[in-house]
Design an enzyme around this catalytic site. Sequence first.
Site, PDB file in Angstrom:
ATOM      1  N   TYR A  55       0.783  -1.240   0.000  1.00 35.71           N
ATOM      2  CA  TYR A  55       0.000   0.000   0.000  1.00 35.71           C
ATOM      3  C   TYR A  55       0.812   1.287   0.000  1.00 35.71           C
ATOM      4  O   TYR A  55       0.261   2.345  -0.297  1.00 35.71           O
ATOM      5  CB  TYR A  55      -0.970   0.008   1.190  1.00 35.71           C
ATOM      6  CG  TYR A  55      -2.122  -0.926   0.978  1.00 35.71           C
ATOM      7  CD1 TYR A  55      -3.275  -0.498   0.339  1.00 35.71           C
ATOM      8  CD2 TYR A  55      -2.059  -2.257   1.377  1.00 35.71           C
ATOM      9  CE1 TYR A  55      -4.331  -1.352   0.112  1.00 35.71           C
ATOM     10  CE2 TYR A  55      -3.109  -3.125   1.155  1.00 35.71           C
ATOM     11  CZ  TYR A  55      -4.246  -2.664   0.526  1.00 35.71           C
ATOM     12  OH  TYR A  55      -5.293  -3.526   0.288  1.00 35.71           O
ATOM     13  N   GLY A  57       2.909   3.919  -1.541  1.00 32.26           N
ATOM     14  CA  GLY A  57       3.186   4.305  -2.916  1.00 32.26           C
ATOM     15  C   GLY A  57       1.894   4.317  -3.704  1.00 32.26           C
ATOM     16  O   GLY A  57       0.805   4.328  -3.141  1.00 32.26           O
ATOM     17  N   GLY A  59      -1.284   3.205  -5.702  1.00 35.12           N
ATOM     18  CA  GLY A  59      -2.159   2.044  -5.699  1.00 35.12           C
ATOM     19  C   GLY A  59      -2.173   1.334  -4.365  1.00 35.12           C
ATOM     20  O   GLY A  59      -1.800   1.889  -3.337  1.00 35.12           O
ATOM     21  N   HIS A  75      -4.094   5.188   5.386  1.00 34.82           N
ATOM     22  CA  HIS A  75      -3.948   6.487   4.728  1.00 34.82           C
ATOM     23  C   HIS A  75      -4.676   6.487   3.379  1.00 34.82           C
ATOM     24  O   HIS A  75      -5.384   7.446   3.053  1.00 34.82           O
ATOM     25  CB  HIS A  75      -2.461   6.807   4.555  1.00 34.82           C
ATOM     26  CG  HIS A  75      -2.193   8.164   4.014  1.00 34.82           C
ATOM     27  ND1 HIS A  75      -1.732   8.363   2.734  1.00 34.82           N
ATOM     28  CD2 HIS A  75      -2.325   9.394   4.574  1.00 34.82           C
ATOM     29  CE1 HIS A  75      -1.583   9.666   2.531  1.00 34.82           C
ATOM     30  NE2 HIS A  75      -1.938  10.310   3.628  1.00 34.82           N
ATOM     31  N   ASP A  76      -4.529   5.417   2.606  1.00 33.30           N
ATOM     32  CA  ASP A  76      -5.250   5.302   1.331  1.00 33.30           C
ATOM     33  C   ASP A  76      -6.758   5.371   1.560  1.00 33.30           C
ATOM     34  O   ASP A  76      -7.481   6.052   0.826  1.00 33.30           O
ATOM     35  CB  ASP A  76      -4.910   3.989   0.620  1.00 33.30           C
ATOM     36  CG  ASP A  76      -3.513   3.963   0.022  1.00 33.30           C
ATOM     37  OD1 ASP A  76      -2.795   4.985   0.092  1.00 33.30           O
ATOM     38  OD2 ASP A  76      -3.132   2.901  -0.513  1.00 33.30           O
ATOM     39  N   ASP A 126      -3.055  12.859   6.731  1.00 32.78           N
ATOM     40  CA  ASP A 126      -1.591  12.844   6.641  1.00 32.78           C
ATOM     41  C   ASP A 126      -0.949  12.814   8.022  1.00 32.78           C
ATOM     42  O   ASP A 126       0.033  12.097   8.246  1.00 32.78           O
ATOM     43  CB  ASP A 126      -1.096  14.049   5.844  1.00 32.78           C
ATOM     44  CG  ASP A 126      -1.422  13.959   4.357  1.00 32.78           C
ATOM     45  OD1 ASP A 126      -1.925  12.905   3.903  1.00 32.78           O
ATOM     46  OD2 ASP A 126      -1.174  14.950   3.642  1.00 32.78           O
TER      47      ASP A 126
END
EC number: 3.1.1.4
Length: 152
Positions: A55, A57, A59, A75-76, A126
Site C-alpha cells: 500500500y 506508494g 495504488g 492512509h489510502d 496525513d
Amino acid sequence: MNPAHLLVLLAVCVSLLGASTIPPLPLNLVQFSNMIKCTIPGSRPLLDYADYGCYCGAGGSGTPVDELDRCCQTHDNCYSQAKKHPACKSPLDSPYIKIYSYTCSGGSLTCRDDNDECGAFICNCDRTAAICFAGAPYNKENYNIDTKKHCK
C-alpha cells in the site's frame, strides 16, 4: 510567480485529475513528506516509503505485509473518504493537490485551525499516517516487493 503561469499550472493539475486511466500523483506529497520528517527526523520519505509493501506508494491491494503497510492502507482509505467528503466537492479539494496548514514542533504535528473543513480532514489523514509511520518498524525486506506475489 506570474498569474498566467499559475493558471496554466492549475489547468494541468485539473486535467491530470480528470485522466481516468492515469492515477494522479500526489501533488501535496511535499507536505506529507515533511510531516513524516517531523515525526521521524532524518528519514527520507520519498525514497523509503514510495515502494514499500502493498500500500505504500501508488495504488494498493491485498493484505498489508506489516504494521507500516497497514499505516499506508489506512492512509489510502482516508484519502478515499476525503474524496467523498461533502466539504471536498471541488476538484481543487482533491487530497492529491489540496494544500493545508500545519505545524511541527518537537516531533509533534498539529493541523492548524485556519484550514477549511476539507483541508482539516486531509491534514488529519496525513498527520495520522505520519504518526503511525513513526510507531511502526521499517522492514527492509518489504521494500520493492513483488506485489503480484505478495499482495493478493
